[in-house]
Write a protein that holds these residues in place. Structure first.
Motif, PDB file in Angstrom:
ATOM      1  N   ASP A 612     -71.142  12.064  78.506  1.00  0.00           N
ATOM      2  CA  ASP A 612     -69.892  11.335  78.257  1.00  0.00           C
ATOM      3  C   ASP A 612     -69.450  11.477  76.801  1.00  0.00           C
ATOM      4  OD1 ASP A 612     -69.725  10.534  80.837  1.00  0.00           O
ATOM      5  OD2 ASP A 612     -70.155   8.411  80.485  1.00  0.00           O
ATOM      6  N   HIS A 613     -70.423  11.400  75.886  1.00  0.00           N
ATOM      7  CA  HIS A 613     -70.106  11.493  74.460  1.00  0.00           C
ATOM      8  C   HIS A 613     -69.511  12.866  74.118  1.00  0.00           C
ATOM      9  CE1 HIS A 613     -70.273  10.752  70.188  1.00  0.00           C
ATOM     10  NE2 HIS A 613     -71.094  11.786  69.997  1.00  0.00           N
ATOM     11  N   VAL A 614     -70.110  13.936  74.662  1.00  0.00           N
ATOM     12  CA  VAL A 614     -69.594  15.281  74.407  1.00  0.00           C
ATOM     13  C   VAL A 614     -68.174  15.419  74.957  1.00  0.00           C
ATOM     14  CG1 VAL A 614     -69.887  17.741  74.959  1.00  0.00           C
ATOM     15  CG2 VAL A 614     -71.869  16.368  74.327  1.00  0.00           C
ATOM     16  N   MET A 615     -67.954  14.926  76.192  1.00  0.00           N
ATOM     17  CA  MET A 615     -66.623  15.046  76.792  1.00  0.00           C
ATOM     18  C   MET A 615     -65.587  14.244  76.017  1.00  0.00           C
ATOM     19  SD  MET A 615     -66.722  17.228  79.202  1.00  0.00           S
ATOM     20  CE  MET A 615     -65.032  16.964  79.698  1.00  0.00           C
ATOM     21  N   ARG A 617     -65.619  13.618  72.818  1.00  0.00           N
ATOM     22  CA  ARG A 617     -65.343  14.373  71.593  1.00  0.00           C
ATOM     23  C   ARG A 617     -64.437  15.571  71.892  1.00  0.00           C
ATOM     24  NH1 ARG A 617     -69.714  16.888  69.918  1.00  0.00           N
ATOM     25  NH2 ARG A 617     -68.680  17.451  67.968  1.00  0.00           N
ATOM     26  N   PHE A 618     -64.649  16.203  73.054  1.00  0.00           N
ATOM     27  CA  PHE A 618     -63.812  17.355  73.432  1.00  0.00           C
ATOM     28  C   PHE A 618     -62.381  16.883  73.687  1.00  0.00           C
ATOM     29  CE2 PHE A 618     -62.905  20.903  76.655  1.00  0.00           C
ATOM     30  CZ  PHE A 618     -62.725  21.860  75.659  1.00  0.00           C
ATOM     31  N   ASP A 637     -60.078  14.695  82.834  1.00  0.00           N
ATOM     32  CA  ASP A 637     -58.853  15.250  82.239  1.00  0.00           C
ATOM     33  C   ASP A 637     -59.058  15.595  80.776  1.00  0.00           C
ATOM     34  OD1 ASP A 637     -57.201  15.194  84.419  1.00  0.00           O
ATOM     35  OD2 ASP A 637     -56.460  13.173  84.039  1.00  0.00           O
ATOM     36  N   VAL A 638     -58.789  16.849  80.418  1.00  0.00           N
ATOM     37  CA  VAL A 638     -58.684  17.261  79.014  1.00  0.00           C
ATOM     38  C   VAL A 638     -57.355  18.010  78.926  1.00  0.00           C
ATOM     39  CG1 VAL A 638     -59.755  18.476  77.082  1.00  0.00           C
ATOM     40  CG2 VAL A 638     -61.194  17.479  78.870  1.00  0.00           C
TER      41      VAL A 638
END
Length: 778
Positions: A612-615, A617-618, A637-638
């Motif tokens: 979750d933390h990586v996503m 940040r992305f 969603d990004v």
């Protein structure tokens, strides 16, 4: 060295699985007695004694013996129940004797050692032999004319031996050749390699029936013989002169033996039909006896087709009955909502867009369910971006307008937060109070939210599995929406449903209608098969790995324009360690290829919180390229990510590639998917071209099903689909729907199958079920 406790647990697990599977002696490879004869059974003589002669016991005695053995392993003791002595197998029945379908195969006149051979294939009762259908059929009716035979075609010919030759071109090799003259006057050369035992049957003038593969040499035909019979024997044969079934077998068990066993079983069994005649007429299927004879020994192609249709119908009917009975939700009383048209109109007017026709159709199906007394249990399928969440939000709004609470459960915290944001946008302007409950919240925040839920101060709650914890009490739950339901266990779902709310399941994984009807047998199916207008399709390009540099050059151009990219890698074999190595190596390679780009990594060994933390940040644009294995969550969603690069694309199924492609194209900018293929075969290119040429998830899923089969597409264990022996999920949507229609009709009128006319159907359903627990349902 293993401790006694560890050995106990190693032995307990397969014995418990055997008990749960109905004491069939099929769970453990080689059977329970073979397991106990292994070193694993040596430390437990009392357990071996309790299960001595297990294979020869009837099911009730097996269950008692297993129960006693498991109690011994757990350290609990009790007075051993009086057990029947191990019985010797009864003698085979006399030819012509009628046997019950559940009679052991020992009673079948299958020849010396026949019962043991059948049992080694997992065929223990007469019914097992009847329903061990051939996996294919060969036409062994003799061809009168060989002029139209194609190279490699398997054919059967009848004729008279006019010449014979014996050759030994080198030591250890024997070639037998005969020339056969057919009734039409044609000639065919037949050969046998290293089969000296057939020589005595190859005398000149002998009339033979031969089956084998044809090889063409100009106008002449040569046959590599696989099966030989004399004409006299063939007249009584089950293996030639007819359409012949080919069965699953193993070394030492011939096809001729299996055909004879099937023939004897059909002669001995009472082939009474569990489907009444009026249902057979309504659903246009033949009777059971005709179907079983037709699948094993069809008179012609029409008979085989008729048999196949009936037995496929039965497979789906029993599957649907089992799933509907296990689901329990199908027969529950639910909430009754008013679901007023003016409320639907008010909801849509508050949206920044209008519903598509597909959304309206699905919403109509949902509201029909909501107005009914029965509990809604509906699956809404739709491709990425088709508007499932907006439809679910409208249903939640209708529940709230009728004084109920709603809940939406997502499989991960990042998806739960995303749904929370969307629902606040949809429902906030309509004065609906939306709350969030996830594991990452502080204990104080959780307690506060739980209190507000219990007191009815929150109308719609969005959360993860935190919603099914014991200390979450709803004031008046009316509708539960479950996102990506296959990510949750059945028990988890049922825990949310204890107060019998209506249930709406959403899935962004397009699977064919036929597969959805079986995988989600206890749910009605709605499909949103239309995307909103104005969405820009994702451009997809298939390239060979020799052009990787150009692909990443394009990625760099997108990054310079302020965009972001996903790069996904795959593995040949599943392993967290190898997965980490592959992803790490790819990230290191890309830091060399793309020195200007900020690159980070996501892989399966991370905890949920780390992912979750990586996503997050992305999404916050803290780096440009996310290198990932296939753990990228469905639905995340990004919007700024515009490129998806998939390395070794040939290792993925088409449906999985489509899901990965759906991670981009979430914003307004044109998005791209680059498939890099490391394998360059024509077959691989043809398969991947389907993805390159279509953005319709359902079209792609149908193609994937036809190419890979249902087991690989979803995983039969995960989806609850058992082995279907005849079923063809790629083409059976219509027959599945008809079987489902009958199953629902039966249970609507007799939920426990108690009517005397349904006793045989009930008995057959119980016999086909492998699960003791399921038998207790009915």
């Amino acid at each position: 060295m293993a401790t006694v406790a560890e050995l106990q647990e190693k032995l307990r697990r397969p014995l418990a699985a055997e008990l749960a599977a109905g004491c069939t002696d099929r769970v453990v490879a080689g059977g329970v007695e073979k397991l106990l004869a292994s070193p694993l059974g040596n430390p437990f003589p009392k357990v071996r004694e309790a299960l001595a002669g297990y294979a020869g016991l009837d099911p009730a005695a097996r269950e008692a013996a297993l129960t006693q053995a498991l109690e011994l392993l757990s350290g609990r003791t009790r007075a051993a129940p009086a057990r029947a002595a191990v019985r010797k197998a009864p003698p085979p029945a006399e030819p012509g004797t009628r046997l019950a379908v559940d009679a052991p195969v020992d009673r079948l006149d299958a020849g010396p050692g026949g019962a043991r051979k059948l049992q080694s294939l997992g065929l223990h009762q007469l019914r097992d032999v009847l329903h061990a259908y051939p996996h294919r059929h060969e036409d062994r009716r003799a061809l009168p004319d060989l002029s139209e035979v194609e190279e490699g075609q398997k054919v059967t010919v009848e004729g008279r031996v006019v010449s014979k030759h014996r050759r030994t071109p080198r030591p250890g090799m024997l070639i037998l050749e005969v020339v056969l003259e057919t009734p039409s006057g044609g000639r065919v050369k037949a050969t046998w390699f290293n089969q000296p035992w057939v020589e005595k049957q190859l005398r000149e003038g002998a009339r033979l029936v031969l089956t084998g593969r044809a090889k063409k040499f100009g106008r002449s035909v040569q046959l590599g013989v696989e099966h030989l019979e004399t004409v006299e024997a063939a007249q009584e044969s089950l293996s030639t002169g007819r359409i012949v079934g080919v069965y699953d077998s193993k070394e030492g068990i011939s096809q001729e033996f299996l055909r004879r066993a099937a023939y004897r079983a059909l002669q001995a069994a009472p082939l009474d039909d569990y489907l009444p005649a009026h249902w057979r007429r309504q659903y246009e299927v033949t009777d059971l006896g005709d179907a079983l004879w037709g699948i094993h020994f069809p008179a012609d192609e029409t008979h085989l087709s008729r048999a196949d249709k009936r037995l496929r119908f039965d497979e789906y009917l029993f599957l649907e009955l089992r799933m509907l009975l296990q689901g329990e939700d199908a027969v529950l009383q639910g909430k009754r909502f008013e679901a007023r048209g003016e409320d639907i109109h008010r909801f849509e007017q508050a949206l920044p867009f209008r519903f598509t026709n597909a959304q309206r159709r699905v919403l109509l199906e949902i509201t029909d369910d909501m107005r009914s007394d029965r509990q809604m249990a509906r699956l809404v399928q739709g491709d990425v971006g088709s508007g499932k969440t907006a439809v679910a939000a409208c249903a939640l709004y209708l529940a709230v307008r009728d004084g109920y609470q709603g809940a939406l459960m997502a499989p991960t915290e990042i998806l739960a937060r995303q749904h929370f944001t969307n629902l606040v946008n949809y429902l906030g302007p309509l004065d609906v109070r939306v709350g969030l409950l996830i594991g990452a919240m502080t204990p104080k925040a959780k307690l506060e939210m739980q209190t507000r839920i219990a007191q009815g101060e929150v109308d719609v709650v969005v959360g993860t599995q935190a919603l099914i914890q014991e200390n979450v009490q709803f004031d008046h739950l009316g509708l539960a929406v479950v996102d990506e339901e296959h990510r949750f266990g059945v028990q988890q779902r049922r825990k949310l449903l204890q107060s019998r709310p209506d249930v709406l399941v959403m899935s962004a994984t397009p699977i064919p209608r036929s597969l959805a009807l079986t995988a989600y047998g206890d749910l009605e199916l709605s499909i949103i098969d239309e995307l909103p207008p104005g969405r820009t399709p994702i451009e997809t390009k298939l390239i060979q790995d020799t052009h990787r540099t150009q692909a990443y050059g394009f990625v760099m151009r997108q990054i310079r324009e302020g965009r972001q990219a996903f790069v996904v890698t795959s593995l040949i074999e599943e392993s967290d360690t190898l997965e980490l190595l592959a992803a790490t190596q790819l990230a290191d390679d890309l830091r060399v290829i793309l020195p200007e780009a900020r690159i980070d990594l996501l892989h399966g060994k991370m905890s949920a919180a780390e992912k979750d933390h990586v996503m997050e940040r992305f999404r916050a644009r803290e780096f440009d390229v996310l290198v990932s294995t296939t753990v990228i969550e469905v639905g995340v969603d990004v919007p700024n990510a515009t490129v998806m690069v998939i390395e070794n694309a040939e290792r993925f199924g088409l449906a999985q590639l489509h899901q990965l492609r759906g991670r981009v194209g979430r914003g307004s900018a044109q998005s791209y998917c680059v498939l890099i293929a490391g394998e360059h075969t024509q077959k691989t290119r043809k398969r991947l071209k389907i993805i390159e040429g279509s953005t319709d998830g359902f079209v792609i899923a149908e193609a994937d099903l036809k190419l890979r089969g249902p087991g690989e597409l979803r995983g039969t264990r995960q989806s609850g689909i058992p082995d279907l022996r005849l079923a063809d999920l790629a083409n059976d949507a219509e027959i599945i729907e008809r079987a489902r229609e009958l199953a629902k009709h039966i249970l609507a009128h007799d939920p426990k199958l108690e009517h005397p006319r349904l006793q045989y159907l009930r008995s057959e359903l119980q016999s086909r079920s492998q699960s003791v627990a399921f038998r207790e349902v009915i």
